[in-house]
Design an enzyme around this catalytic site. Structure first.
Site, PDB file in Angstrom:
ATOM      1  CB  CYS A 155      -8.001 -35.922 -22.737  1.00 12.90           C
ATOM      2  SG  CYS A 155      -8.629 -37.572 -22.934  1.00 12.90           S
ATOM      3  CG  HIS A 209      -4.264 -40.144 -23.317  1.00  8.82           C
ATOM      4  ND1 HIS A 209      -4.694 -41.211 -22.837  1.00  8.82           N
ATOM      5  CD2 HIS A 209      -5.137 -39.331 -23.165  1.00  8.82           C
ATOM      6  CE1 HIS A 209      -5.787 -41.278 -22.559  1.00  8.82           C
ATOM      7  NE2 HIS A 209      -6.136 -39.968 -22.634  1.00  8.82           N
TER       8      HIS A 209
END
Ligand code: NAD
Length: 338
Positions: free
Chosen positions: A141, A221
């Protein structure tokens, strides 16, 4: 044209999303998904009508639980053209001999190392290199996010240097086993973090260094990006470049946190509150003498999902043009960000 026959080995956070995204396409179909145990996720897969395959020794347990397995994982592979391995990092490597034995194309995820396939994939960066390949790894990711942002700017302005500080979510929302609950963990203490080298597995010419911490959140994130480019530009230029990309979403309207991005994803009716796009705050984009700074947020559970679909399309030679595949995938899963 016959649809490509795809199996998904490992039906967890990534696997369940990849299965749904493949199912939404008109040029590929899901032959089956694999589950090791007949738990609640298997029950949902059963309700959704997926053929469930299990390790041969566990097939009976699925029958007893009222969700009969269609066969063993090996049988699922034999019926398929390509397997998307979504098992936890490290398990995928152990599965490789099984895929070789069946003679099937395979895609692994970012938890495996680059060497498993010798080719790391990001649709915006190297789609054409994946066409017809037998093996590929869709990068993680964080790396997907960095590749999307860097390759977009690199195409337009040329990138000289990238420095990134990453604040990583501690665990996924469904993970009750790991932490931290009350700490910021250096991830790792030794610099750089693995993300920079991982970006280079897709974009080898980019000079990039990364440092990461793990923070007590499960949602997304956040990266603080500093990029040096080769041509003069303004913040407006960068906003326009990012704004022209379908898988980059410019976020504003008062959103200053990952929590609000997830709420927004819920409000627009995204499945599982998925945010497939890389989210960039246009207000954060600042340019000083060919150096740009910005904040970006990444929904770790879903950003790699459209990438897996594009990797399948390239490897199965269903489309040779990356831009066309990206558009087709986006349309089928409902990714419209404008
Ligand atoms: P997960 O733990 O949520 O799911 C893995 C699934 O595989 C589970 O259902 C597990 O029961 C199953 N499994 C375990 N061993 C198996 C085996 N031998 N055969 C078949 N199934 C088996 O993991 P995840 O988060 O979906 O991660 C999968 C991969 O995707 C990893 O490489 C990870 O690094 C990568 N990835 C994860 C994220 C994320 O944020 N979750 C993001 C990008 C990439």
């Amino acid at each position: 044209m016959a649809k490509a026959k795809i199996s998904v080995n490992g039906y967890g956070t990534i696997g369940k999303r990849v299965a749904d995204a493949v199912r939404a396409q008109d040029d590929m179909e899901v032959i089956g998904i694999s589950k090791t145990k007949p738990n609640y996720e298997a029950a949902v897969a059963h309700q959704l009508g997926y053929n469930i395959y299990a390790p041969a020794e566990n097939v009976e347990a699925f029958e007893k639980a009222g969700m009969p397995a269609a066969g063993s994982i090996e049988e699922m592979l034999e019926k398929s053209d390509l397997v998307v391995d979504c098992t936890p990092g490290g398990i995928g490597e152990k599965n490789k001999p099984m895929y070789e034995k069946v003679g099937i194309k395979a895609i692994w995820q970012g938890g495996e190392s680059h060497t498993i396939s010798g080719f790391s994939f990001n649709a915006e960066s190297n789609y054409e290199q994946a066409v017809g390949r037998d093996l590929a790894r869709v990068v993680s990711c964080n790396t997907t996010a960095l590749c999307r942002a860097i390759s977009t700017i690199d195409r337009e302005l040329g990138v000289n240097k990238v420095r990134v500080s990453l604040a990583r979510r501690a665990v996924d929302p469904n993970d009750i086993k790991k932490g931290p609950v009350n700490a910021i963990v250096l991830n790792p203490v030794k610099l750089p973090s693995h993300h920079g080298p991982d970006v280079k597995s897709v974009l080898p010419h980019i000079n990039i260094t990364t440092a990461a911490t793990k923070v007590p959140t499960t949602l997304m994130h956040v990266h603080t990006v500093n990029m040096e480019v080769n041509k003069d530009c303004t913040a407006e230029d960068i906003r326009n470049i990012f704004g022209s990309q379908s898988r980059i979403r410019l976020i504003g309207q008062g959103i200053t946190s990952t929590a609000e991005i997830i709420e927004f994803a819920r409000d627009i009716g995204r499945p599982r509150h998925d945010m497939w796009e890389l989210c960039i705050w246009p207000e954060s984009i600042t340019v000083t003498e060919k150096e740009l700074y910005f904040f970006q947020a990444i929904h770790q559970e879903s950003i790699v999902v459209p990438e897996n679909v594009d990797a399948i399309r390239a490897m199965m030679e269903l489309e040779s043009d990356g831009a066309k595949s990206i558009e087709k995938t986006n349309k089928a899963i409902g990714l419209y960000n404008k």
